[in-house]
Design a protein around this motif. Structure first.
Motif, PDB file in Angstrom:
ATOM      1  N   TRP A 255     -10.950  10.366   4.228  1.00  0.00           N
ATOM      2  CA  TRP A 255     -10.191  11.264   5.108  1.00  0.00           C
ATOM      3  C   TRP A 255      -9.484  10.516   6.229  1.00  0.00           C
ATOM      4  CZ3 TRP A 255     -11.379  11.886  10.306  1.00  0.00           C
ATOM      5  CH2 TRP A 255     -10.644  12.860  10.984  1.00  0.00           C
TER       6      TRP A 255
ATOM      7  N   ARG B 285      -2.338  10.685  -2.680  1.00  0.00           N
ATOM      8  CA  ARG B 285      -3.289  11.636  -3.282  1.00  0.00           C
ATOM      9  C   ARG B 285      -4.501  11.917  -2.408  1.00  0.00           C
ATOM     10  NH1 ARG B 285      -3.472  10.408  -9.717  1.00  0.00           N
ATOM     11  NH2 ARG B 285      -1.367  11.067 -10.143  1.00  0.00           N
ATOM     12  N   LEU B 286      -4.353  11.782  -1.111  1.00  0.00           N
ATOM     13  CA  LEU B 286      -5.466  12.036  -0.191  1.00  0.00           C
ATOM     14  C   LEU B 286      -5.951  13.477  -0.311  1.00  0.00           C
ATOM     15  CD1 LEU B 286      -7.235  10.873   2.102  1.00  0.00           C
ATOM     16  CD2 LEU B 286      -5.508  11.705   3.700  1.00  0.00           C
ATOM     17  N   GLY B 287      -5.009  14.428  -0.315  1.00  0.00           N
ATOM     18  CA  GLY B 287      -5.385  15.838  -0.430  1.00  0.00           C
ATOM     19  C   GLY B 287      -6.096  16.140  -1.734  1.00  0.00           C
ATOM     20  N   LEU B 288      -5.607  15.561  -2.829  1.00  0.00           N
ATOM     21  CA  LEU B 288      -6.242  15.754  -4.130  1.00  0.00           C
ATOM     22  C   LEU B 288      -7.653  15.180  -4.125  1.00  0.00           C
ATOM     23  CD1 LEU B 288      -6.149  16.628  -7.106  1.00  0.00           C
ATOM     24  CD2 LEU B 288      -5.129  14.372  -7.613  1.00  0.00           C
TER      25      LEU B 288
ATOM     26  N   LEU C  77      -9.728  14.654  -1.638  1.00  0.00           N
ATOM     27  CA  LEU C  77     -10.653  15.454  -0.829  1.00  0.00           C
ATOM     28  C   LEU C  77     -10.852  16.850  -1.426  1.00  0.00           C
ATOM     29  CD1 LEU C  77      -9.536  14.241   2.695  1.00  0.00           C
ATOM     30  CD2 LEU C  77     -11.620  13.621   1.434  1.00  0.00           C
ATOM     31  N   GLY C  78      -9.836  17.375  -2.076  1.00  0.00           N
ATOM     32  CA  GLY C  78      -9.979  18.669  -2.754  1.00  0.00           C
ATOM     33  C   GLY C  78     -10.979  18.613  -3.897  1.00  0.00           C
TER      34      GLY C  78
ATOM     35  N   ARG D  78      -5.053   8.176   6.835  1.00  0.00           N
ATOM     36  CA  ARG D  78      -3.858   9.033   6.830  1.00  0.00           C
ATOM     37  C   ARG D  78      -2.753   8.395   6.001  1.00  0.00           C
ATOM     38  NH1 ARG D  78      -2.842  10.785  12.999  1.00  0.00           N
ATOM     39  NH2 ARG D  78      -2.448   8.568  13.139  1.00  0.00           N
TER      40      ARG D  78
END
Length: 165
Positions: free
Chosen positions: A72, A79-82, A84-85, A75
């Motif tokens: 996290w 694909r950070l959101g993917l 963590l999702g 920044r």
């Protein structure tokens, strides 16, 4: 990639640990009577005692929270959101297992859940590896434990048709 400011990192660490231990708490609620149910089950000789699960899971949830935090804080990572999702999805599937097995006594569904959990952990590790390698490695003991737990779920389910559907 840029790292977040120190104050945000500290709050982030606390938040990711809180999320991981919230999943633990959801599973723990379902496991209130787990000890007595577990003792009723016909288990393989290699099954650990019920008292082993709490300490192992505590360490694993701690490692999960730290791993998610390491990812996290990067920044701008691809694909950070993917990543963590998928991490959050596996936490949800993790918490569901205790309900399937200990509350609803659905052995087949608990085994299916364990297999799905294995896949989601492996996917999380792959996504984490691209962002922060230590984060992925921190999930290795979790993957190993879920592999063991999957085999145990399978064995216990097959040996207890009257108690587990």
């Amino acid at each position: 990639m840029s790292r977040r400011p120190l104050s945000a990192q500290i709050l982030g660490l606390l938040a990711w640990l809180a999320l991981a231990f919230t999943a633990a708490a959801v599973g723990a609620v379902a496991s209130v009577e787990a000890g007595s149910f577990y003792r009723q089950l016909l288990r393989p000789a290699w099954a650990p005692p019920a008292s082993a699960f709490g300490p192992v899971w505590t360490v694993l949830y701690l490692m999960m929270g730290v791993a998610a935090w390491l990812v996290w804080r990067e920044r701008g990572a691809p694909r950070l959101g993917l990543a963590l999702g998928v991490f959050v999805a596996q936490l949800t599937v993790n918490a569901l297992w205790s309900w399937l097995f200990f509350v609803w006594h659905l052995g087949a569904w608990a085994f299916a859940d364990a297999l799905l959990l294995f896949g989601l952990i492996a996917m999380t590790m792959g996504l984490f590896w691209r962002v922060h390698r230590l984060a992925a490695l921190l999930l290795l003991p979790y993957l190993a434990w879920v592999t063991f737990a999957s085999a145990l779920t399978w064995s216990v389910w097959l040996n207890n048709p009257a108690l587990l559907l």
